[in-house]
Design a protein around this motif. Structure first.
Motif, mmCIF file in Angstrom:
data_model
loop_
_atom_site.group_PDB
_atom_site.id
_atom_site.type_symbol
_atom_site.label_atom_id
_atom_site.label_comp_id
_atom_site.label_asym_id
_atom_site.label_seq_id
_atom_site.Cartn_x
_atom_site.Cartn_y
_atom_site.Cartn_z
ATOM 1 N N ALA A 21 62.808 -35.452 74.741
ATOM 2 C CA ALA A 21 62.069 -35.315 73.493
ATOM 3 C C ALA A 21 62.692 -34.647 72.620
ATOM 4 N N LEU A 22 63.468 -33.375 72.943
ATOM 5 C CA LEU A 22 63.633 -32.678 71.438
ATOM 6 C C LEU A 22 64.182 -33.445 70.035
ATOM 7 N N PRO A 23 64.966 -34.250 70.805
ATOM 8 C CA PRO A 23 65.182 -35.024 68.910
ATOM 9 C C PRO A 23 64.032 -35.630 67.978
ATOM 10 N N GLU A 24 63.035 -36.042 68.454
ATOM 11 C CA GLU A 24 61.710 -36.745 68.013
ATOM 12 C C GLU A 24 61.021 -35.241 67.341
ATOM 13 N N THR A 25 60.522 -34.212 68.534
ATOM 14 C CA THR A 25 60.200 -33.762 68.075
ATOM 15 C C THR A 25 60.316 -32.685 66.841
ATOM 16 N N LEU A 26 61.637 -32.754 66.589
ATOM 17 C CA LEU A 26 62.393 -31.352 65.793
ATOM 18 C C LEU A 26 61.992 -32.635 64.376
ATOM 19 N N SER A 27 62.328 -33.953 64.398
ATOM 20 C CA SER A 27 62.340 -34.361 63.183
ATOM 21 C C SER A 27 60.203 -35.147 62.875
ATOM 22 N N ALA A 28 59.583 -34.507 63.484
ATOM 23 C CA ALA A 28 58.510 -34.225 63.724
ATOM 24 C C ALA A 28 58.033 -33.214 62.746
ATOM 25 N N LEU A 29 58.829 -32.285 63.048
ATOM 26 C CA LEU A 29 58.378 -30.904 62.307
ATOM 27 C C LEU A 29 58.726 -31.017 61.562
ATOM 28 N N PHE A 30 60.133 -31.324 61.028
ATOM 29 C CA PHE A 30 60.613 -31.702 59.176
ATOM 30 C C PHE A 30 59.413 -33.135 58.274
ATOM 31 N N ALA A 103 75.576 -23.229 71.333
ATOM 32 C CA ALA A 103 74.709 -22.515 72.465
ATOM 33 C C ALA A 103 76.384 -21.603 73.230
ATOM 34 N N ARG A 104 75.857 -20.208 73.185
ATOM 35 C CA ARG A 104 76.982 -19.188 73.432
ATOM 36 C C ARG A 104 78.248 -19.869 73.049
ATOM 37 N N GLU A 106 79.784 -23.525 73.135
ATOM 38 C CA GLU A 106 80.143 -24.505 73.380
ATOM 39 C C GLU A 106 79.332 -25.268 73.226
ATOM 40 N N ARG A 107 80.120 -26.183 71.923
ATOM 41 C CA ARG A 107 79.514 -27.423 70.636
ATOM 42 C C ARG A 107 79.361 -28.009 71.098
ATOM 43 N N LEU A 108 77.623 -28.690 71.464
ATOM 44 C CA LEU A 108 76.769 -29.564 72.379
ATOM 45 C C LEU A 108 76.871 -30.359 70.845
ATOM 46 N N GLY A 109 76.933 -30.388 70.240
ATOM 47 C CA GLY A 109 76.474 -31.438 68.808
ATOM 48 C C GLY A 109 76.679 -31.316 67.313
ATOM 49 N N VAL A 110 75.701 -32.115 66.630
ATOM 50 C CA VAL A 110 75.988 -31.877 65.403
ATOM 51 C C VAL A 110 74.443 -32.481 64.960
ATOM 52 N N LEU A 111 73.705 -31.552 63.894
ATOM 53 C CA LEU A 111 72.078 -32.468 63.580
ATOM 54 C C LEU A 111 72.093 -32.820 62.462
ATOM 55 N N GLU A 112 72.032 -34.468 61.385
ATOM 56 C CA GLU A 112 72.392 -35.144 60.160
ATOM 57 C C GLU A 112 70.805 -34.732 59.777
ATOM 58 N N PHE A 113 70.436 -34.319 58.938
ATOM 59 C CA PHE A 113 69.539 -33.970 57.807
ATOM 60 C C PHE A 113 69.934 -34.752 56.493
ATOM 61 N N ARG A 114 69.001 -35.447 55.997
ATOM 62 C CA ARG A 114 68.854 -36.059 54.799
ATOM 63 C C ARG A 114 67.865 -35.924 53.945
ATOM 64 N N ALA A 137 70.425 -23.558 71.548
ATOM 65 C CA ALA A 137 69.944 -23.253 73.130
ATOM 66 C C ALA A 137 69.208 -24.181 73.286
ATOM 67 N N ALA A 138 67.594 -24.683 72.907
ATOM 68 C CA ALA A 138 66.522 -25.649 73.704
ATOM 69 C C ALA A 138 67.502 -27.029 74.351
ATOM 70 N N LEU A 139 68.447 -27.415 73.724
ATOM 71 C CA LEU A 139 69.717 -28.326 74.309
ATOM 72 C C LEU A 139 70.006 -27.735 75.642
ATOM 73 N N ARG A 140 70.359 -26.915 75.460
ATOM 74 C CA ARG A 140 71.601 -26.720 76.653
ATOM 75 C C ARG A 140 70.654 -26.620 77.824
ATOM 76 N N VAL A 141 69.475 -26.225 77.574
ATOM 77 C CA VAL A 141 68.595 -26.189 78.571
ATOM 78 C C VAL A 141 68.034 -27.518 79.276
ATOM 79 N N ALA A 142 67.224 -28.025 78.584
ATOM 80 C CA ALA A 142 67.204 -29.523 78.721
ATOM 81 C C ALA A 142 68.010 -30.410 79.047
ATOM 82 N N TRP A 143 69.194 -30.120 78.821
ATOM 83 C CA TRP A 143 70.488 -31.166 79.151
ATOM 84 C C TRP A 143 70.516 -31.470 80.166
ATOM 85 N N HIS A 144 70.306 -30.647 81.320
ATOM 86 C CA HIS A 144 70.442 -30.786 83.051
ATOM 87 C C HIS A 144 68.904 -31.343 83.864
ATOM 88 N N HIS A 145 67.704 -31.916 82.756
ATOM 89 C CA HIS A 145 67.045 -32.066 83.475
ATOM 90 C C HIS A 145 66.329 -33.706 82.801
#
Length: 402
Positions: A21-30, A103-104, A106-114, A137-145
């Protein structure tokens, strides 16, 4: 709220959120506070690293409205989101801000904001960049779960052999004090026997590049055994000669010499750039120094698993600040198509042309030239390309270098 305060708030929320739920958690914060930045969307690169694919939000059944289609992929080449991904820097375009997720190294992706008003100031963009680093950093850990992010980056189904090979990797890139490292596998969705591995320690970087014989699942299982044996020996404190010998014995016990792996086993001393290397087969090392590309001459020793009780002798060479190593399997330099062999000359030219690129882009550049040589057709053989940039000044002993 200050930049530091927002990043700390994001870090706390992501740490408590479920892995999926990391993407939804971030969107809710903003959405909670002014200026209510909208559309915090996560884009991840596909296995070819040619497009960015959105991590689509969860929806109650039906998964999409009637007639709805999944969001279209975004080509990395020629898009604002792609520029952010490649450069690992923020990019603003038409009211959207694209922030790299890393993360360290390594390119994991991109966040898009409007933005709500279509504009951005530097303070807001600085804040978003820091949020991107925290999110990475959070996504790198969550990726394996969870499988959510792996599913999102697949534009087609992986073969079982490719599934094993990609999951065997330690990552796609890493960076440390004095070096940057990246690798790529092709054909990305059906790779069989080629692989790479690394481990970053306080005083050295361990690196192996492996080319397993055979095709498909047979090659993947052989390479998995080899990489596992090398890791087991390395983690037990063995030097690279012992690592190669023990892996050789394990492969020979299992296959009796019928199958083998061609492997480079390397250790780079971080203090002075000395490279200790065993060339047990076909992978080659090219060195780019300035604009000059040369092949590192190494004694080719027996592939791992061919004969029991084989002893392996490390060789050495020294890196200088600014050096780049490009390591390839025979699926690159020996690749053939209707246009003939790709060859050493074409490989050297591709390496030279990519000298101004970020090391994370070099493997993709060489692979793309290889695919162009095949006139866009799938590669007939597995190919691995690894790029290592060395930045640290060489230490001096008695005022001299080796």
């Amino acid at each position: 709220m200050s930049t530091h305060g927002r990043a700390a708030e994001v870090e706390r929320a992501l740490r408590l959120a479920p892995a999926h739920a990391l993407p939804e958690t971030l969107s809710a914060l903003f959405r909670q506070d002014p200026p209510r930045i909208r559309a915090a969307r996560l884009l991840v690169n596909d296995y070819h690293s040619r497009v960015l694919l959105p991590v689509e939000p969860y929806r109650a059944a039906p998964a999409r409205p009637a007639g709805g289609e999944p969001a279209a992929p975004i080509r990395i080449q020629g898009s604002a989101a792609g520029r952010a991904f490649v450069s690992r820097r923020r990019v603003v375009d038409s009211g959207f801000a694209f922030v790299p997720v890393t993360a360290r190294g390594e390119r994991l992706g991109v966040l898009e904001f409007r933005a709500p008003g279509g504009g951005w100031d530097d303070a807001a963009l600085d804040e978003l960049e820091e949020v991107g680093a925290v999110f990475g950093a959070a996504l790198r850990v969550a990726w394996h779960h969870t499988d959510r992010y792996e599913r999102a980056r697949r534009s087609q189904r992986l073969t079982l052999a490719a599934e094993l090979q990609w999951q065997l990797l330690p990552g796609h890139a890493c960076a440390g004090d004095g070096y940057s490292l990246a690798g790529h596998l092709e054909p990305a969705y059906s790779i069989g026997g080629d692989n790479f591995d690394w481990s970053a320690e306080h005083d050295h970087l361990a690196l192996t590049v492996t080319n397993g014989s055979g095709t498909g699942i047979q090659a993947a299982l052989l390479t998995s055994l080899t990489v596992g044996a090398l890791r087991n020996a390395r983690r037990s404190g063995a030097d690279i000669g012992e690592q190669a010998s023990l892996a050789n014995d394990m492969v020979h016990v299992r296959y009796g010499g019928r199958e083998f792996t061609e492997t480079l086993v390397m250790r780079i001393d971080l203090a002075d750039g000395t490279v200790h290397v065993i060339d047990a087969g076909s992978p080659r090392i090219l060195r780019l120094r300035g604009a000059e590309v040369t092949r590192i001459p190494l004694e080719q020793q027996l592939p791992l698993g061919m004969f029991p009780d084989t002893e392996y002798r490390p060789q050495r060479f020294r890196l200088e600040p600014g050096d780049r190593l490009v390591i390839v399997s025979d699926g690159v330099f020996s690749a053939r198509s209707g246009r003939g062999e790709f060859g050493t000359h074409a490989l050297e030219q591709a390496t030279r042309r990519s000298r101004l690129q970020d090391p994370a882009e070099v493997p993709l550049t060489i692979v793309n030239e290889l695919i162009e040589h095949h006139e866009g057709a799938d590669l007939a053989d597995d190919a691995v390309v690894v790029c290592l940039d060395w930045h640290r000044p060489a230490a001096r002993t008695n005022g001299e270098r080796e």
